[in-house]
Design an enzyme around this catalytic site. Structure first.
Site, PDB file in Angstrom:
ATOM      1  N   CYS A  12      29.563  38.067  37.794  1.00  0.00           N
ATOM      2  CA  CYS A  12      28.963  36.929  37.215  1.00  0.00           C
ATOM      3  C   CYS A  12      29.237  37.239  35.427  1.00  0.00           C
ATOM      4  O   CYS A  12      29.222  36.138  34.897  1.00  0.00           O
ATOM      5  CB  CYS A  12      27.274  37.317  37.192  1.00  0.00           C
ATOM      6  SG  CYS A  12      26.941  36.738  38.810  1.00  0.00           S
ATOM      7  N   ASP A  35      43.306  41.012  39.669  1.00  0.00           N
ATOM      8  CA  ASP A  35      42.604  42.045  40.016  1.00  0.00           C
ATOM      9  C   ASP A  35      42.905  43.020  38.816  1.00  0.00           C
ATOM     10  O   ASP A  35      44.226  43.277  38.505  1.00  0.00           O
ATOM     11  CB  ASP A  35      42.794  42.418  41.352  1.00  0.00           C
ATOM     12  CG  ASP A  35      41.823  43.522  41.822  1.00  0.00           C
ATOM     13  OD1 ASP A  35      40.948  43.199  42.680  1.00  0.00           O
ATOM     14  OD2 ASP A  35      41.921  44.718  41.400  1.00  0.00           O
ATOM     15  N   GLY A  98      34.770  48.775  52.782  1.00  0.00           N
ATOM     16  CA  GLY A  98      34.910  49.192  51.137  1.00  0.00           C
ATOM     17  C   GLY A  98      34.632  48.322  50.057  1.00  0.00           C
ATOM     18  O   GLY A  98      35.312  48.396  49.226  1.00  0.00           O
ATOM     19  N   HIS A 105      33.758  37.690  47.238  1.00  0.00           N
ATOM     20  CA  HIS A 105      35.160  37.577  46.682  1.00  0.00           C
ATOM     21  C   HIS A 105      36.169  37.586  47.723  1.00  0.00           C
ATOM     22  O   HIS A 105      36.115  38.262  48.710  1.00  0.00           O
ATOM     23  CB  HIS A 105      35.166  38.550  45.287  1.00  0.00           C
ATOM     24  CG  HIS A 105      35.196  40.000  45.949  1.00  0.00           C
ATOM     25  ND1 HIS A 105      33.893  40.683  45.905  1.00  0.00           N
ATOM     26  CD2 HIS A 105      36.024  40.765  46.412  1.00  0.00           C
ATOM     27  CE1 HIS A 105      34.144  41.858  46.346  1.00  0.00           C
ATOM     28  NE2 HIS A 105      35.364  41.957  46.431  1.00  0.00           N
TER      29      HIS A 105
HETATM   30  P1  5GP Z   1      36.090  45.097  46.577  1.00  0.00           P
HETATM   31  O1  5GP Z   1      36.524  46.550  46.865  1.00  0.00           O
HETATM   32  O2  5GP Z   1      34.530  44.755  46.423  1.00  0.00           O
HETATM   33  O3  5GP Z   1      36.598  44.200  48.030  1.00  0.00           O
HETATM   34  O4  5GP Z   1      36.987  44.469  45.443  1.00  0.00           O
HETATM   35  C1  5GP Z   1      36.466  44.542  44.139  1.00  0.00           C
HETATM   36  C2  5GP Z   1      37.888  44.382  43.438  1.00  0.00           C
HETATM   37  O5  5GP Z   1      37.406  44.119  42.136  1.00  0.00           O
HETATM   38  C3  5GP Z   1      38.533  45.572  43.239  1.00  0.00           C
HETATM   39  O6  5GP Z   1      39.865  45.180  43.802  1.00  0.00           O
HETATM   40  C4  5GP Z   1      38.689  45.944  41.757  1.00  0.00           C
HETATM   41  O7  5GP Z   1      40.056  46.123  41.352  1.00  0.00           O
HETATM   42  C5  5GP Z   1      38.388  44.546  41.118  1.00  0.00           C
HETATM   43  N1  5GP Z   1      37.536  44.697  39.702  1.00  0.00           N
HETATM   44  C6  5GP Z   1      36.326  45.406  39.762  1.00  0.00           C
HETATM   45  N2  5GP Z   1      36.204  45.336  38.435  1.00  0.00           N
HETATM   46  C7  5GP Z   1      37.046  44.291  37.775  1.00  0.00           C
HETATM   47  C8  5GP Z   1      36.933  43.932  36.546  1.00  0.00           C
HETATM   48  O8  5GP Z   1      36.232  43.971  35.729  1.00  0.00           O
HETATM   49  N3  5GP Z   1      37.996  42.907  36.368  1.00  0.00           N
HETATM   50  C9  5GP Z   1      38.861  42.544  37.360  1.00  0.00           C
HETATM   51  N4  5GP Z   1      40.021  41.760  37.005  1.00  0.00           N
HETATM   52  N5  5GP Z   1      38.875  42.983  38.596  1.00  0.00           N
HETATM   53  C10 5GP Z   1      37.678  43.996  39.022  1.00  0.00           C
HETATM   54 ZN    ZN Z   2      27.467  37.909  40.484  1.00  0.00          ZN
END
Ligand code: 5GP
Ligand code: ZN
Length: 118
Positions: A12, A35, A98, A105
């Site tokens: 957000c 990412d 995970g 997303h």
């Molecule tokens: P999940 O593991 O929840 O599917 O993926 C979350 C993703 O968000 C991870 O691949 C992580 O590297 C990415 N991520 C987390 N914080 C940030 C951020 O502040 N900026 C960006 N660009 N990516 C983020």
């Molecule tokens: Zn959010």
């Protein structure tokens, strides 16, 4: 912070511009950005502007947004040069997948041969 968003949610804050990112795609309902910890040469995160928790019900008004994700993925894959070579589009939902961030997303991964799922 609008009613569609959650105060302590990193994504957000990205939507609101509080955390800067390089926007790769934007539509009425979505944004996409690289990412921060890429798992492939191309690793883009596609998110709805509205805070949607994928562990809760996705409402009928969100269905057009989910279709837009496929359109966004094609557009991004072309921009990033992986439309021909191929790419993967996936969402992690819940602990076993995970999932780290509770804002829906989709990961778009490409630019190398991707391993088997799981
Ligand atoms: P999940 O593991 O929840 O599917 O993926 C979350 C993703 O968000 C991870 O691949 C992580 O590297 C990415 N991520 C987390 N914080 C940030 C951020 O502040 N900026 C960006 N660009 N990516 C983020
Ligand atoms: Zn959010």
């Amino acid at each position: 912070m609008s009613k569609d968003q959650k105060e302590d949610c990193i994504f957000c804050q990205i939507v609101n511009g509080k955390i800067p990112v390089d926007l790769v795609y934007e539509s009425d309902d979505l944004i996409a950005f690289p990412d921060i910890n890429p798992k492939a040469p191309v690793h883009i995160v596609i998110i709805p502007k509205r805070h949607i928790d994928p562990n809760e019900d996705i409402s009928g008004t969100d269905y057009p947004m989910t279709g837009d994700v496929l359109k966004a993925a094609k557009n991004i894959a072309s921009k990033k040069g992986v439309a021909e070579s191929g790419f993967r589009l996936l969402a992690n939902v819940g602990a076993d997948a995970g999932q780290e961030i509770d804002h829906l997303h989709f990961h778009l991964l490409g630019g190398r041969r991707l391993g088997d799922l799981g």
